[in-house]
Write a protein that holds these residues in place. Structure first.
Motif, PDB file in Angstrom:
ATOM      1  N   LEU A   1      30.678 -51.823 -62.089  1.00  0.00           N
ATOM      2  CA  LEU A   1      31.193 -51.956 -60.729  1.00  0.00           C
ATOM      3  C   LEU A   1      30.217 -52.390 -59.921  1.00  0.00           C
ATOM      4  CD1 LEU A   1      32.974 -48.308 -60.452  1.00  0.00           C
ATOM      5  CD2 LEU A   1      34.133 -50.844 -60.398  1.00  0.00           C
ATOM      6  N   ALA A   2      28.974 -52.089 -59.999  1.00  0.00           N
ATOM      7  CA  ALA A   2      27.956 -52.712 -59.038  1.00  0.00           C
ATOM      8  C   ALA A   2      27.723 -54.223 -59.309  1.00  0.00           C
ATOM      9  CB  ALA A   2      26.552 -51.892 -59.405  1.00  0.00           C
ATOM     10  N   LYS A   3      27.902 -54.560 -60.584  1.00  0.00           N
ATOM     11  CA  LYS A   3      27.473 -55.908 -60.845  1.00  0.00           C
ATOM     12  C   LYS A   3      28.817 -56.745 -60.254  1.00  0.00           C
ATOM     13  CE  LYS A   3      27.235 -59.186 -64.815  1.00  0.00           C
ATOM     14  NZ  LYS A   3      27.595 -59.638 -66.178  1.00  0.00           N
ATOM     15  N   LEU A   4      29.995 -56.218 -60.729  1.00  0.00           N
ATOM     16  CA  LEU A   4      31.276 -56.929 -59.929  1.00  0.00           C
ATOM     17  C   LEU A   4      31.270 -57.054 -58.378  1.00  0.00           C
ATOM     18  CD1 LEU A   4      33.928 -55.627 -62.039  1.00  0.00           C
ATOM     19  CD2 LEU A   4      33.308 -57.825 -61.991  1.00  0.00           C
ATOM     20  N   ARG A   5      30.653 -55.879 -57.671  1.00  0.00           N
ATOM     21  CA  ARG A   5      30.463 -55.755 -56.278  1.00  0.00           C
ATOM     22  C   ARG A   5      29.414 -57.046 -55.953  1.00  0.00           C
ATOM     23  NH1 ARG A   5      30.796 -49.980 -56.794  1.00  0.00           N
ATOM     24  NH2 ARG A   5      32.804 -49.436 -56.247  1.00  0.00           N
ATOM     25  N   ARG A   6      28.618 -57.170 -56.649  1.00  0.00           N
ATOM     26  CA  ARG A   6      27.568 -58.184 -56.245  1.00  0.00           C
ATOM     27  C   ARG A   6      27.878 -59.504 -56.214  1.00  0.00           C
ATOM     28  NH1 ARG A   6      23.738 -54.724 -59.212  1.00  0.00           N
ATOM     29  NH2 ARG A   6      24.045 -56.225 -61.072  1.00  0.00           N
ATOM     30  N   GLU A   7      28.857 -59.725 -57.632  1.00  0.00           N
ATOM     31  CA  GLU A   7      29.401 -61.132 -57.688  1.00  0.00           C
ATOM     32  C   GLU A   7      30.499 -61.646 -56.596  1.00  0.00           C
ATOM     33  OE1 GLU A   7      30.833 -61.461 -61.762  1.00  0.00           O
ATOM     34  OE2 GLU A   7      28.953 -61.018 -62.503  1.00  0.00           O
ATOM     35  N   LEU A   8      31.187 -60.396 -56.269  1.00  0.00           N
ATOM     36  CA  LEU A   8      32.125 -60.416 -55.219  1.00  0.00           C
ATOM     37  C   LEU A   8      31.455 -61.174 -53.783  1.00  0.00           C
ATOM     38  CD1 LEU A   8      34.961 -57.804 -55.772  1.00  0.00           C
ATOM     39  CD2 LEU A   8      35.448 -60.447 -55.563  1.00  0.00           C
ATOM     40  N   GLU A   9      30.384 -60.144 -53.543  1.00  0.00           N
ATOM     41  CA  GLU A   9      29.582 -60.839 -52.404  1.00  0.00           C
ATOM     42  C   GLU A   9      29.233 -62.048 -52.471  1.00  0.00           C
ATOM     43  OE1 GLU A   9      28.871 -59.101 -49.625  1.00  0.00           O
ATOM     44  OE2 GLU A   9      30.270 -57.388 -50.174  1.00  0.00           O
ATOM     45  N   GLU A  10      28.946 -62.514 -53.499  1.00  0.00           N
ATOM     46  CA  GLU A  10      28.701 -64.050 -53.417  1.00  0.00           C
ATOM     47  C   GLU A  10      29.960 -64.988 -53.060  1.00  0.00           C
ATOM     48  OE1 GLU A  10      25.657 -65.777 -53.929  1.00  0.00           O
ATOM     49  OE2 GLU A  10      24.776 -63.858 -53.924  1.00  0.00           O
ATOM     50  N   VAL A  11      31.148 -64.385 -53.644  1.00  0.00           N
ATOM     51  CA  VAL A  11      32.299 -64.999 -53.410  1.00  0.00           C
ATOM     52  C   VAL A  11      32.680 -65.119 -51.758  1.00  0.00           C
ATOM     53  CG1 VAL A  11      34.693 -65.032 -53.737  1.00  0.00           C
ATOM     54  CG2 VAL A  11      33.008 -64.669 -55.826  1.00  0.00           C
ATOM     55  N   LYS A  12      32.449 -63.862 -51.274  1.00  0.00           N
ATOM     56  CA  LYS A  12      32.662 -63.596 -50.204  1.00  0.00           C
ATOM     57  C   LYS A  12      31.784 -64.549 -49.166  1.00  0.00           C
ATOM     58  CE  LYS A  12      33.326 -59.663 -48.119  1.00  0.00           C
ATOM     59  NZ  LYS A  12      33.182 -58.154 -47.765  1.00  0.00           N
ATOM     60  N   ARG A  13      30.561 -64.604 -49.476  1.00  0.00           N
ATOM     61  CA  ARG A  13      29.517 -65.673 -48.606  1.00  0.00           C
ATOM     62  C   ARG A  13      30.054 -67.086 -48.746  1.00  0.00           C
ATOM     63  NH1 ARG A  13      25.266 -61.760 -50.032  1.00  0.00           N
ATOM     64  NH2 ARG A  13      25.163 -62.612 -52.184  1.00  0.00           N
ATOM     65  N   THR A  14      30.652 -67.212 -50.103  1.00  0.00           N
ATOM     66  CA  THR A  14      31.052 -68.743 -50.196  1.00  0.00           C
ATOM     67  C   THR A  14      32.283 -69.003 -49.442  1.00  0.00           C
ATOM     68  OG1 THR A  14      30.340 -68.921 -52.502  1.00  0.00           O
ATOM     69  CG2 THR A  14      31.909 -70.517 -51.968  1.00  0.00           C
ATOM     70  N   ARG A  15      33.297 -67.963 -49.430  1.00  0.00           N
ATOM     71  CA  ARG A  15      34.451 -68.055 -48.661  1.00  0.00           C
ATOM     72  C   ARG A  15      33.988 -68.198 -46.805  1.00  0.00           C
ATOM     73  NH1 ARG A  15      39.309 -67.695 -49.648  1.00  0.00           N
ATOM     74  NH2 ARG A  15      40.037 -67.104 -51.748  1.00  0.00           N
ATOM     75  N   GLU A  16      32.880 -67.525 -46.522  1.00  0.00           N
ATOM     76  CA  GLU A  16      32.539 -67.501 -45.198  1.00  0.00           C
ATOM     77  C   GLU A  16      32.053 -68.910 -44.817  1.00  0.00           C
ATOM     78  OE1 GLU A  16      32.124 -66.389 -41.664  1.00  0.00           O
ATOM     79  OE2 GLU A  16      33.013 -65.255 -42.979  1.00  0.00           O
ATOM     80  N   LEU A  17      31.178 -69.491 -45.630  1.00  0.00           N
ATOM     81  CA  LEU A  17      30.829 -70.867 -45.508  1.00  0.00           C
ATOM     82  C   LEU A  17      31.849 -71.782 -45.422  1.00  0.00           C
ATOM     83  CD1 LEU A  17      27.727 -71.148 -48.122  1.00  0.00           C
ATOM     84  CD2 LEU A  17      27.551 -71.043 -45.638  1.00  0.00           C
ATOM     85  N   HIS A  18      32.859 -71.644 -46.118  1.00  0.00           N
ATOM     86  CA  HIS A  18      34.044 -72.503 -45.692  1.00  0.00           C
ATOM     87  C   HIS A  18      34.765 -72.275 -44.451  1.00  0.00           C
ATOM     88  CE1 HIS A  18      34.743 -72.717 -50.653  1.00  0.00           C
ATOM     89  NE2 HIS A  18      33.591 -73.402 -50.160  1.00  0.00           N
ATOM     90  N   ARG A  19      34.931 -71.206 -44.167  1.00  0.00           N
ATOM     91  CA  ARG A  19      35.503 -70.675 -42.896  1.00  0.00           C
ATOM     92  C   ARG A  19      34.505 -71.516 -41.694  1.00  0.00           C
ATOM     93  NH1 ARG A  19      35.826 -65.149 -45.019  1.00  0.00           N
ATOM     94  NH2 ARG A  19      37.986 -64.976 -45.904  1.00  0.00           N
ATOM     95  N   GLU A  20      33.281 -71.181 -41.856  1.00  0.00           N
ATOM     96  CA  GLU A  20      32.340 -71.925 -40.735  1.00  0.00           C
ATOM     97  C   GLU A  20      32.696 -73.401 -40.782  1.00  0.00           C
ATOM     98  OE1 GLU A  20      30.330 -70.704 -38.684  1.00  0.00           O
ATOM     99  OE2 GLU A  20      30.707 -68.581 -39.200  1.00  0.00           O
ATOM    100  N   ALA A  21      32.981 -74.068 -42.011  1.00  0.00           N
ATOM    101  CA  ALA A  21      33.048 -75.558 -41.973  1.00  0.00           C
ATOM    102  C   ALA A  21      34.520 -75.831 -41.344  1.00  0.00           C
ATOM    103  CB  ALA A  21      33.155 -76.097 -43.352  1.00  0.00           C
ATOM    104  N   ARG A  22      35.456 -74.916 -41.373  1.00  0.00           N
ATOM    105  CA  ARG A  22      36.681 -75.144 -40.924  1.00  0.00           C
ATOM    106  C   ARG A  22      36.615 -75.063 -39.287  1.00  0.00           C
ATOM    107  NH1 ARG A  22      38.842 -72.164 -45.665  1.00  0.00           N
ATOM    108  NH2 ARG A  22      39.274 -70.423 -44.292  1.00  0.00           N
ATOM    109  N   ARG A  23      35.849 -73.782 -38.888  1.00  0.00           N
ATOM    110  CA  ARG A  23      35.568 -73.440 -37.437  1.00  0.00           C
ATOM    111  C   ARG A  23      35.055 -74.707 -36.833  1.00  0.00           C
ATOM    112  NH1 ARG A  23      33.418 -68.413 -39.431  1.00  0.00           N
ATOM    113  NH2 ARG A  23      34.866 -66.842 -39.673  1.00  0.00           N
ATOM    114  N   ARG A  24      34.082 -75.633 -37.407  1.00  0.00           N
ATOM    115  CA  ARG A  24      33.596 -76.617 -36.737  1.00  0.00           C
ATOM    116  C   ARG A  24      34.268 -77.932 -36.595  1.00  0.00           C
ATOM    117  NH1 ARG A  24      29.217 -75.203 -40.250  1.00  0.00           N
ATOM    118  NH2 ARG A  24      29.670 -76.713 -41.848  1.00  0.00           N
ATOM    119  N   VAL A  25      35.416 -77.979 -37.540  1.00  0.00           N
ATOM    120  CA  VAL A  25      36.363 -79.095 -37.446  1.00  0.00           C
ATOM    121  C   VAL A  25      36.988 -79.098 -36.080  1.00  0.00           C
ATOM    122  CG1 VAL A  25      38.353 -80.057 -38.482  1.00  0.00           C
ATOM    123  CG2 VAL A  25      36.459 -79.277 -39.835  1.00  0.00           C
TER     124      VAL A  25
END
Length: 459
Positions: A198-222
């Motif tokens: 579970l701890a490993k999965l949560r760390r991997e999901l945090e990476e996914v969430k950070r990637t999604r946040e980068l995508h959102r930041e890019a969309r906010r700049r558009v």
């Protein structure tokens, strides 16, 4: 249990493990029981027992199980040990043996103790509603994020099911007095291993969430506005998504056909570009652990500028489904969107209505500014839905009026690029333009007008 049924169950298990050879394994035989309190909970009174049973049968059928029977079981009091009373448990056990059942699905939440005791009493596999939904999600998840979230929810669920499963396996260690006796037991090892996973999965999901946040930041700049489709499972969200964006997202007449969020660009009638997001469908009594695990996916709804609630208006349970969806949206913290103008209702599947029913839906939608009746599969009123979306996205945007000289074609082209030209008229001094500007670009637009020497007025 007869020897013949035992041999059949063994054959099913062997076929399910070796199904890669080309032959289809025999579908497990399933009985569905819906426990219904004789004094129902007033907070959930909007959905009756028969509709809950029908939905649980549909959920079970979504895994291609062979549902051999379904029954509403009246319960005066929920027993901590077996959920049902002794007499009811024995009667259901006789039915399970008579129908030669492999799996029993209880349409409710079972405690680990209840699940273990029922399996011992009935001598077959017992699953509850949460376990069934998790199995469906595990079967349908396609993206890495979806699989991670399913594994997280599934392991969290399984961790609580390790009840006296391995008490026969105890590691002994030497010593005297209180040091002697059993050491680390297998159940403790399993819990620790699941905790590590579970701890490993949560760390991997945090990476996914950070990637999604980068995508959102890019969309906010558009930036492009985000329109999220939400609704009860099988309400037609993916079909509508394909109709509006000419995409080929998987869409079938089944529960939870779509799990992973999909985003596509969409051009509105006025030429404005938005991002349309298709999200996972909701269902009544969606387990809280599942909502928490899929929060990264549902964050797309939180980021949306407008939410389109797609409803199956042809379903007899359409109002109950609407309430269930609003419950999940409230749980996500979107009460403000529900109460305000940020929610549009698309009454889908009007192609399945005729006569008075169709007339009543059309009349109801005409009385509400944020409601429109559509058929996603046939495209009926989809253009009107796009116009409604555009109206809701642009109603708070300011409109400016300015005059552009005939010789300044560059500035005229920029106005068309940066905003939505609503009105244009030619006069002696130049071209009078009324343009609607996105609220995020108002500051830059005013600075540009000041530098270019344009006198602007707010209409």
């Amino acid at each position: 249990m007869t020897r013949a049924s035992q041999r059949r169950k063994k054959k099913i298990a062997e076929e399910s493990l070796t199904s890669g050879g080309g032959t289809e394994p025999e579908a497990p035989r399933v009985l569905v029981f819906h426990p219904e309190l004789k004094r129902p909970d007033p907070a959930r009174s909007w959905r009756d027992a028969s509709s809950r049973l029908a939905e649980s049968v549909s959920l079970t059928g979504a895994l291609d199980f062979d549902v051999v029977g379904a029954e509403i079981v009246p319960v005066a009091k929920l027993r901590p040990s077996t959920l049902f009373g002794k007499g009811v448990t024995e009667r259901l056990g006789q039915q399970i043996q008579a129908d030669d059942v492999d799996i029993v699905m209880i349409n409710g939440q079972l405690t680990p103790i209840q699940q273990r005791n029922l399996e011992k009493e009935w001598k077959c596999k017992v699953i509850d509603r949460t376990g069934l939904i998790l199995e469906i999600f595990a079967d349908r998840a396609r993206t890495r994020e979806g699989r991670l979230q399913v594994q997280l929810a599934l392991l969290s669920y399984q961790r609580s099911r390790l009840v006296r499963t391995w008490t026969h396996l105890e590691r002994q260690r030497g010593g005297r007095g209180f040091l002697a006796g059993p050491g680390e037991r297998q159940i403790e090892i399993d819990r620790r291993l699941i905790g590590d996973k579970l701890a490993k999965l949560r760390r991997e999901l945090e990476e996914v969430k950070r990637t999604r946040e980068l995508h959102r930041e890019a969309r906010r700049r558009v930036p492009y506005p985000i329109v999220a489709l939400v609704g009860y499972t099988n309400s037609g969200k993916s079909t509508l998504f394909n109709q509006l964006t000419t995409s080929e997202v998987f869409a079938e007449d089944m529960l939870f056909a779509t799990l992973d969020p999909t985003m596509r660009g969409l051009i509105l009638p006025g030429g404005r570009k938005v991002i349309l997001s298709d999200t996972v469908g909701f269902v009544s009594d969606l387990p809280h652990d599942l909502v928490a695990a899929f929060r990264a996916t549902l964050e797309e709804v939180l980021e949306a500028d407008l939410i389109v609630h797609v409803r199956d208006i042809a379903s007899p349970e359409t109002e109950e489904q609407r309430l269930d969806v609003l419950e999940v949206l409230k749980e996500l913290g979107l009460q403000k969107a529900i109460d305000g103008e940020e929610l549009v209702e698309a009454l889908n599947k009007i192609d399945q209505l005729t006569g008075e029913d169709l007339h009543a839906v059309s009349e109801a939608s005409s009385r509400h500014d944020n409601t429109i009746a559509i058929s996603a599969i046939k495209g009926t009123n989809c253009d009107a839905l796009l116009s409604l979306i555009e109206d809701r996205l642009t109603e708070d945007m300011p409109v400016f009026e300015l005059c552009v000289p005939y010789s300044d074609g560059k500035s005229l082209a920029r106005l068309y690029e940066q905003g939505e030209v609503l009105k244009r008229s030619e006069g002696d001094d130049g071209i009078a333009i009324q343009v609607r500007i996105d609220t995020t670009r108002v500051g830059r637009f005013e600075d540009w007008c000041a530098k270019s020497g344009f006198d602007i007025q707010v209409v």
